[in-house]
Every structure is written in C-alpha cells, then in structure tokens.
Design a protein around this motif. Structure first.
Motif, PDB file in Angstrom:
ATOM      1  N   ILE A 290       8.621 -11.051  -8.171  1.00  0.00           N
ATOM      2  CA  ILE A 290       7.625 -10.806  -7.103  1.00  0.00           C
ATOM      3  C   ILE A 290       6.424 -10.006  -7.613  1.00  0.00           C
ATOM      4  CG2 ILE A 290       7.627  -9.439  -4.999  1.00  0.00           C
ATOM      5  CD1 ILE A 290       9.611 -11.861  -4.862  1.00  0.00           C
ATOM      6  N   ALA A 291       6.717  -9.270  -8.957  1.00  0.00           N
ATOM      7  CA  ALA A 291       5.847  -8.170  -9.355  1.00  0.00           C
ATOM      8  C   ALA A 291       4.433  -9.021  -9.516  1.00  0.00           C
ATOM      9  CB  ALA A 291       6.078  -7.885 -10.511  1.00  0.00           C
ATOM     10  N   GLY A 292       4.433 -10.187  -9.849  1.00  0.00           N
ATOM     11  CA  GLY A 292       3.305 -10.840 -10.213  1.00  0.00           C
ATOM     12  C   GLY A 292       2.468 -11.167  -8.972  1.00  0.00           C
ATOM     13  N   VAL A 293       2.799 -11.277  -7.690  1.00  0.00           N
ATOM     14  CA  VAL A 293       1.913 -11.476  -6.732  1.00  0.00           C
ATOM     15  C   VAL A 293       2.192 -10.211  -5.773  1.00  0.00           C
ATOM     16  CG1 VAL A 293       2.484 -13.927  -6.585  1.00  0.00           C
ATOM     17  CG2 VAL A 293       4.217 -12.458  -5.427  1.00  0.00           C
ATOM     18  N   ALA A 294       2.439  -8.892  -6.291  1.00  0.00           N
ATOM     19  CA  ALA A 294       2.426  -7.797  -5.727  1.00  0.00           C
ATOM     20  C   ALA A 294       1.249  -6.906  -6.110  1.00  0.00           C
ATOM     21  CB  ALA A 294       3.701  -6.871  -5.882  1.00  0.00           C
ATOM     22  N   VAL A 295       0.791  -5.876  -5.292  1.00  0.00           N
ATOM     23  CA  VAL A 295      -0.113  -4.989  -5.530  1.00  0.00           C
ATOM     24  C   VAL A 295       0.374  -3.959  -6.496  1.00  0.00           C
ATOM     25  CG1 VAL A 295      -1.577  -3.015  -4.890  1.00  0.00           C
ATOM     26  CG2 VAL A 295      -1.081  -4.805  -3.268  1.00  0.00           C
ATOM     27  N   GLY A 296       1.571  -3.870  -6.584  1.00  0.00           N
ATOM     28  CA  GLY A 296       2.255  -2.922  -7.665  1.00  0.00           C
ATOM     29  C   GLY A 296       3.773  -2.777  -7.375  1.00  0.00           C
ATOM     30  N   GLN A 297       4.262  -2.040  -8.250  1.00  0.00           N
ATOM     31  CA  GLN A 297       5.867  -1.915  -8.112  1.00  0.00           C
ATOM     32  C   GLN A 297       6.202  -0.549  -8.224  1.00  0.00           C
ATOM     33  OE1 GLN A 297       8.422  -2.845 -11.475  1.00  0.00           O
ATOM     34  NE2 GLN A 297       9.207  -4.698 -10.397  1.00  0.00           N
ATOM     35  N   ILE A 298       7.090   0.086  -7.468  1.00  0.00           N
ATOM     36  CA  ILE A 298       7.732   1.257  -7.917  1.00  0.00           C
ATOM     37  C   ILE A 298       9.490   1.202  -7.969  1.00  0.00           C
ATOM     38  CG2 ILE A 298       8.008   3.482  -6.643  1.00  0.00           C
ATOM     39  CD1 ILE A 298       5.493   2.873  -5.017  1.00  0.00           C
ATOM     40  N   SER A 299       9.928   1.475  -8.961  1.00  0.00           N
ATOM     41  CA  SER A 299      11.163   1.591  -9.395  1.00  0.00           C
ATOM     42  C   SER A 299      11.711   2.775 -10.158  1.00  0.00           C
ATOM     43  CB  SER A 299      10.916   0.320 -10.555  1.00  0.00           C
ATOM     44  OG  SER A 299      12.183  -0.055 -10.996  1.00  0.00           O
ATOM     45  N   GLY A 300      12.778   3.206  -9.579  1.00  0.00           N
ATOM     46  CA  GLY A 300      13.539   4.110 -10.433  1.00  0.00           C
ATOM     47  C   GLY A 300      13.630   5.665  -9.493  1.00  0.00           C
ATOM     48  N   PHE A 301      13.106   5.685  -8.391  1.00  0.00           N
ATOM     49  CA  PHE A 301      13.133   7.006  -7.867  1.00  0.00           C
ATOM     50  C   PHE A 301      14.200   7.050  -6.745  1.00  0.00           C
ATOM     51  CE2 PHE A 301       8.987   6.349  -9.920  1.00  0.00           C
ATOM     52  CZ  PHE A 301       8.927   7.626 -10.499  1.00  0.00           C
ATOM     53  N   GLY A 302      15.059   6.178  -6.687  1.00  0.00           N
ATOM     54  CA  GLY A 302      16.158   6.346  -5.672  1.00  0.00           C
ATOM     55  C   GLY A 302      15.555   6.103  -4.172  1.00  0.00           C
ATOM     56  N   ALA A 303      16.033   6.824  -3.452  1.00  0.00           N
ATOM     57  CA  ALA A 303      15.513   6.739  -1.976  1.00  0.00           C
ATOM     58  C   ALA A 303      14.239   6.696  -1.905  1.00  0.00           C
ATOM     59  CB  ALA A 303      16.533   7.419  -1.082  1.00  0.00           C
ATOM     60  N   ASP A 304      13.580   7.776  -2.699  1.00  0.00           N
ATOM     61  CA  ASP A 304      12.263   8.486  -2.526  1.00  0.00           C
ATOM     62  C   ASP A 304      11.169   6.989  -3.147  1.00  0.00           C
ATOM     63  OD1 ASP A 304      12.880  10.951  -2.052  1.00  0.00           O
ATOM     64  OD2 ASP A 304      12.472  11.650  -4.001  1.00  0.00           O
ATOM     65  N   SER A 305      11.832   5.920  -3.783  1.00  0.00           N
ATOM     66  CA  SER A 305      11.057   4.956  -4.175  1.00  0.00           C
ATOM     67  C   SER A 305      10.518   3.935  -2.605  1.00  0.00           C
ATOM     68  CB  SER A 305      11.864   3.707  -4.797  1.00  0.00           C
ATOM     69  OG  SER A 305      12.396   4.014  -6.074  1.00  0.00           O
ATOM     70  N   TYR A 306      11.021   4.242  -1.620  1.00  0.00           N
ATOM     71  CA  TYR A 306      10.604   3.751  -0.313  1.00  0.00           C
ATOM     72  C   TYR A 306       9.398   4.523   0.238  1.00  0.00           C
ATOM     73  CZ  TYR A 306      14.510   0.522  -0.034  1.00  0.00           C
ATOM     74  OH  TYR A 306      15.456  -0.568  -0.243  1.00  0.00           O
ATOM     75  N   ALA A 307       9.791   5.920   0.310  1.00  0.00           N
ATOM     76  CA  ALA A 307       8.563   6.855   0.582  1.00  0.00           C
ATOM     77  C   ALA A 307       7.321   6.504  -0.205  1.00  0.00           C
ATOM     78  CB  ALA A 307       9.011   8.353   0.641  1.00  0.00           C
ATOM     79  N   LEU A 308       7.469   6.518  -1.482  1.00  0.00           N
ATOM     80  CA  LEU A 308       6.430   6.378  -2.508  1.00  0.00           C
ATOM     81  C   LEU A 308       5.773   5.001  -2.111  1.00  0.00           C
ATOM     82  CD1 LEU A 308       8.009   7.663  -5.752  1.00  0.00           C
ATOM     83  CD2 LEU A 308       6.106   8.863  -4.481  1.00  0.00           C
ATOM     84  N   GLY A 309       6.576   3.975  -1.868  1.00  0.00           N
ATOM     85  CA  GLY A 309       6.099   2.661  -1.521  1.00  0.00           C
ATOM     86  C   GLY A 309       5.146   2.590  -0.433  1.00  0.00           C
ATOM     87  N   LEU A 310       5.676   3.276   0.680  1.00  0.00           N
ATOM     88  CA  LEU A 310       5.167   3.369   1.907  1.00  0.00           C
ATOM     89  C   LEU A 310       3.641   4.021   1.771  1.00  0.00           C
ATOM     90  CD1 LEU A 310       4.686   2.713   5.039  1.00  0.00           C
ATOM     91  CD2 LEU A 310       6.013   5.044   5.425  1.00  0.00           C
ATOM     92  N   ARG A 311       3.648   4.988   1.085  1.00  0.00           N
ATOM     93  CA  ARG A 311       2.250   5.905   0.721  1.00  0.00           C
ATOM     94  C   ARG A 311       1.678   5.139  -0.132  1.00  0.00           C
ATOM     95  NH1 ARG A 311       2.231  11.571   1.665  1.00  0.00           N
ATOM     96  NH2 ARG A 311       4.334  12.113   2.277  1.00  0.00           N
TER      97      ARG A 311
END
Ligand code: DQA
Length: 151
Positions: A115-136
């Motif tokens: 997926i990474a090659g077609v994504a704007v970017g990737q957030i990996s490793g912040f536990g549940a916070d990865s989702y909040a960071l992804g939404l932001r």
C-alpha cells in the motif's frame, strides 16, 4: 470533509489479540476516539472493519466521489494484497496507511507494504495513537490541498 477509516483483518480482535504487540485497547475504543477527534477537527468519519479482502476492495471502490480521504490499516493484507493496492491506486483517493506496531521492527515479511507506494504516507508504531495521527495527517493533507487550489 468526509473521511473513511477502514480496519482490515483481525483488528476486530484488538484488546485480546497479541497484547504484547498491539496493546489492550479495543477497536470500539479506537473508533470512539476517532469520532471525538473528528468532531474536534470539524470533519466527519465513517468507520468499517472487515476480515475480507474483497469487502475492503468494495469499500475502497465505493469511496471514490463519496469520501475525500481514506485512512486504512490493511492488517496482514498490507504485505500480500495487490488487489488493495490497485483499488487505492484506481480510485485515486488520498490514502494514509496506519499500523499500530512498527512493521519495520518486526519479522521480515511484515517489512514490505504493497500500500505504501500508492499512499500519501504511512504511520507505523504508535499503538492506538497511530489512528489519531493518521486522521490528523489526512485532514492536514486535504487542507493543504484546498489552500493550494485557492491560490
Ligand atoms: C498491523 C501489522 C500487520 O503486520 C499485522 O498483520 C496486523 C496489524 C498493525 O497495525 O501493526 O494485523 O497492521
């Protein structure tokens, strides 16, 4: 601004699944936090989870024209699914890939993402916070695009 959040396979088991890797937070808790963050950011979120690759492909296809961005944790399909990658590329919707664990510190087979090659970017490793960071990140990306379009 409408944002689609997709959770892939086995993420319905969060809270009890491999808690040493993924923590004890449940998917319901994560979804509740995403909804309150969405209110804070004045955006709307729709959330789905599926264990099925085909169902995830269908939701991504339907996202075109309905949602402004996609935040997705593709779970194990991250490492196997050309179909999910093609769906994201085909719909052309700005996509943020998220993972609770840092996939680059884990087994070798997890260190490649289709997926990474077609994504704007990737957030990996912040536990549940990865989702909040992804939404932001999705909201910041869309707002930056809007600001550029107005110039
Ligand atoms: C995951 C990482 C994947 O390798 C794994 O298959 C998952 C969860 C994560 O959020 O860390 O199911 O996407």
């Amino acid at each position: 601004m409408n944002i689609l959040v997709l959770h892939g396979p086995n993420l319905n088991l969060l809270g009890t699944r491999e808690t040493d890797v993924y923590g004890t937070v449940t998917l319901d808790k994560i979804n509740g936090e995403l909804e309150s963050l969405a209110r804070e950011l004045s955006v709307s979120v729709t959330v789905h989870q599926s264990n099925g690759e085909g169902e995830l492909v269908e939701w991504i296809q339907k996202a075109g024209g309905r949602y402004d961005a996609l935040v997705i944790n593709p779970g194990a399909y991250t490492h196997t699914s050309v179909a999910l990658r093609d769906a994201v590329a085909g719909v052309g919707i700005p996509t943020i890939e998220v993972h609770l664990s840092n996939i680059y510190r884990r087994e070798e087979f997890r260190q490649h993402s289709y997926i990474a090659g077609v994504a704007v970017g990737q957030i990996s490793g912040f536990g549940a916070d990865s989702y909040a960071l992804g939404l932001r990140a999705a909201v910041a990306h869309l707002r930056a695009q809007q600001a550029t379009a107005k110039k």
